[in-house]
Design an enzyme around this catalytic site. Structure first.
Site, PDB file in Angstrom:
ATOM      1  N   GLU B  58       0.823  -1.247   0.223  1.00 25.65           N
ATOM      2  CA  GLU B  58      -0.025  -0.110  -0.068  1.00 25.65           C
ATOM      3  C   GLU B  58       0.809   1.309   0.058  1.00 25.65           C
ATOM      4  O   GLU B  58       0.501   2.079  -0.671  1.00 25.65           O
ATOM      5  CB  GLU B  58      -0.868  -0.010   1.396  1.00 25.65           C
ATOM      6  CG  GLU B  58      -2.092  -1.064   1.077  1.00 25.65           C
ATOM      7  CD  GLU B  58      -1.704  -2.428   1.538  1.00 25.65           C
ATOM      8  OE1 GLU B  58      -0.723  -2.688   1.756  1.00 25.65           O
ATOM      9  OE2 GLU B  58      -2.708  -3.206   1.454  1.00 25.65           O
ATOM     10  N   HIS B 125     -11.512  -5.498   8.771  1.00 27.67           N
ATOM     11  CA  HIS B 125     -11.998  -5.336   7.467  1.00 27.67           C
ATOM     12  C   HIS B 125     -13.375  -4.615   7.888  1.00 27.67           C
ATOM     13  O   HIS B 125     -14.518  -4.606   6.812  1.00 27.67           O
ATOM     14  CB  HIS B 125     -12.398  -6.557   6.912  1.00 27.67           C
ATOM     15  CG  HIS B 125     -11.461  -7.589   6.256  1.00 27.67           C
ATOM     16  ND1 HIS B 125     -10.649  -8.074   7.211  1.00 27.67           N
ATOM     17  CD2 HIS B 125     -10.841  -7.804   5.129  1.00 27.67           C
ATOM     18  CE1 HIS B 125      -9.494  -8.901   6.605  1.00 27.67           C
ATOM     19  NE2 HIS B 125      -9.841  -8.638   5.436  1.00 27.67           N
TER      20      HIS B 125
END
Lengths: 343, 321
Positions: B58, B125
């Site tokens: 990322e 999540h």
């Protein structure tokens, strides 16, 4: 994959060899003198914030700068005054940024080594180490998407940056995308005060290239000729489409991390080893031995550089400091999105 | 024909790729696979070489986008889940968000964050990170709650010259539907009155809009008229619309799915208190998720986040004051 670098075309020719050595030497000399001026100004209390010198790393830095074209991309680090100048940064940009002139490229919003001109390919580093690599990847990636061939991106790091997640992610990314990236690691034996045996455990930092599928090259960072040959070769290989290149230069930082640091932690054994030799003196000896220049010529260049630096300092000192009342306290380029000025 | 929130996001990206050669999409599994949620379905095939899988990196993903933006491109980054954007946090808040201010070179990147809780997704999540990005100067943070806004605001995000954190709620992906894509939209930075009322203002955004509207419907059966403001954009924040609403109702309840500490609801209350103290008939209140990680089990998750029931209960308490 440690590789032997053969001399690229221009360095193979006697005239060009002399020219690249002399050009690099002059950038080394100018950087050394500019750094010394900054150290003097710092001690006199004329500079806000830190001062970071490249003493001992000028050969590596200059060799990187002169190996690039003006249309390439360069992300220097804190000890790269020589490379910056070689890439085309005016002395005045450096002086204005250190002295906080409102007319400098950073206009007092950022200082010292945090300067650049992104649209001219010179990226202003953020302080987080390894973070500029993927940005250079992005410029190279975008040029490929736009169909602009032939650019190389060079990023300077210290050995400490090779421990960061950003380094890992970005070098892997460059390898996956086969980008024309050259990572120049100055292994100066200490990251601030942390010695190499507390920084990494591989036998040699070039080993890191193997894991990423990246060609890696070792060089003696105190030897200008070796730096020109190895970095010039790595840049040529990247430009020719051979993917990212990792260059690891061994040398010693001949100063503190910054001018606030007396570097008392650097062990005498290292200072007295070949790593501790001064690359500028070595370069002068080598240029004289090669009969590329003599002491009289060095003296002329030295006084020219001092004059240029003094003029830049005098000019920047006459220039206005940033005015907080005239400052646009807006972080967004979309004007009407700026809100809440904190009043 | 109907179109879902997720399809609107896909269509906006297709539209951007079609109309602007500077646009490309980069992220994990976004290529031939079409993305973990299929937000880039078929785009790699339709726009070869411009929708590219990234390694699980990322930090480097965002860094590459910043470099590409410097070079004049308009990258769209997909974070597989908002939660993982913390790995790229440094590049978002220190590289992208400071570039314009430091150099006057703008940084037009769009970072898509599939965010928010869904049943069974657990602590990693489910997160809502709009407040932490809004905290940093130099970022635009958008939180569309409708299919129309998902489409028009994503297109706007790509056109904006600044880095945009685009928070798209996963709970809305499949269930929220509209008849067609919009041809016009409110400008970025303008909130919307989603439901008119005169007794109390609920300020909210993203998926919590529907909990607030359901609460308002429930309270309507008790005779209360609740006004619901959909912020649409948390940064910039449309203080004028909020204060105007509070001027009509005299009562403010802020509802957010994110954690309470220093969040969007706190910011709204601070602004209303500072700018509209005299308009308030009762102390402003807020309702957020509980101050713990987001739980996995549906029983715990349903109690962790605000729901229509807890919003209605908080509103009733405020209406009694």
């Amino acid at each position: 994959m440690l590789q032997t670098v053969t001399g690229p075309g221009p360095v193979g020719q006697a005239g060009a060899l002399r020219e690249s050595h002399l050009a690099a030497y002059r950038f080394m000399l100018r950087a050394r003198l500019l750094d010394e001026k900054f150290a003097t100004l710092y001690r006199a209390g004329k500079i806000q914030g830190g001062v970071f010198l490249g003493r001992g790393q000028e050969a590596l830095s200059a060799a990187t700068g002169v190996s690039l074209k003006k249309t390439d991309v360069f992300a220097p680090l804190i000890r790269d005054a020589a490379g910056r100048m070689a890439f085309g940064e005016p002395i005045l940009d450096a002086v204005r940024t250190y002295l906080g002139s409102a007319l400098g490229p950073m206009r007092g919003r950022d200082g010292n080594v945090h300067r650049g001109r992104p649209q001219q390919g010179l990226l202003p580093m953020i302080s987080h180490l390894g973070a500029m690599i993927s940005v250079v990847n992005g410029i190279l990636f975008a040029r490929r998407l736009k169909g602009i061939p032939g650019s190389v991106g060079a990023v300077c790091l210290g050995e400490g940056a090779t421990s960061t997640g950003s380094f890992h992610e970005a070098l892997n990314q460059a390898a996956v995308e086969k980008l024309p990236l050259v990572l120049v690691v100055a292994n100066n034996q200490y990251a601030y005060s942390t010695p190499n045996d507390r920084q990494f455990a591989c036998a040699d930092l070039t080993d890191k290239g193997v894991g990423y599928g990246v060609a890696a090259h070792a060089v003696d960072g105190t030897d200008l000729s070796a730096c020109l040959e190895v970095i010039g070769g790595a840049v040529a290989r990247a430009r020719a489409g051979h993917g990212p290149q990792l260059v690891v230069a061994s040398l010693l930082r001949l100063c503190g991390h910054g001018e606030h640091d007396d570097a008392s932690y650097i062990v005498p054994k290292l200072k007295n080893s070949p790593l501790g030799r001064d690359c500028l003196k070595l370069a002068e000896e080598s240029l004289q031995q090669k009969q590329f220049a003599d002491a009289a010529q060095f003296a002329v260049w030295r006084s020219e550089a001092i004059r240029e630096i003094e003029e830049a300092v005098a000019q920047a000192q006459r220039e206005p400091a940033p005015d907080p009342y005239a400052e646009k306290w807006e972080a967004l380029s979309t004007e009407n999105f700026n809100e809440g000025q904190g009043e | 024909m109907s179109i879902t929130y997720l399809e609107a996001i896909r269509e906006a990206q297709a539209h951007a790729l079609r109309d602007d050669p500077r646009v490309f999409i980069y992220g994990q599994d976004v290529g031939a696979f079409g993305g973990a949620f299929k937000a880039t379905k078929n785009l790699a095939k339709e726009y070869p070489g411009r929708v590219l899988d990234a390694p699980i990196s990322e930090d480097a993903i965002v860094g590459l986008a910043v470099g590409a933006a410097i070079e004049g491109m308009r990258p769209i980054i997909e974070m597989q889940f908002a939660d993982f954007s913390t790995v790229g946090f440094n590049q978002i808040v220190n590289q992208a968000a400071t570039l314009f201010w430091r150099t006057q070179v703008s940084c037009p990147i769009t970072v898509r964050l599939p965010f928010g809780g869904t049943s069974g997704s657990g602590p990693f999540h489910s997160q809502s990170l709009e407040a932490i990005y809004a905290h940093y100067p130099g970022l635009v943070v958008l939180t569309p709650a409708t299919v129309e806004d998902a489409y028009s605001m994503l297109l706007a995000a790509v056109a904006i010259d600044d880095p945009v954190v685009f928070c798209e709620h996963k709970l809305l992906y499949y269930h929220l539907k509209a008849d067609k894509l919009p041809s016009e939209a409110l400008p970025i930075g303008k909130a919307r009155i989603a439901r008119e009322g005169r007794d109390l203002t609920i300020v909210t955004y993203s998926a919590m809009l529907y909990e607030a509207i359901d609460a308002a419907k429930e309270l309507a059966t008790e005779g209360w008229e609740i006004e619901v403001v959909d912020l649409r954009s948390v940064k910039p924040l449309d203080t004028d619309t909020i204060v105007a609403s509070v001027a009509r109702t005299g009562r403010l309840l802020c509802v957010g799915e994110a954690w309470p500490w220093g969040g969007v609801t706190a910011e709204v209350i601070a602004r209303v208190t500072a700018e509209g103290y005299g308009l308030l008939d009762a102390p402003p209140q807020r309702l957020n998720a509980k101050d713990t990680p987001v739980p996995y089990h549906p029983n715990l998750w349903a109690a962790h986040r605000p729901t229509a029931r807890s919003v209605a209960a908080a509103a009733r308490n405020l209406l009694r004051q």
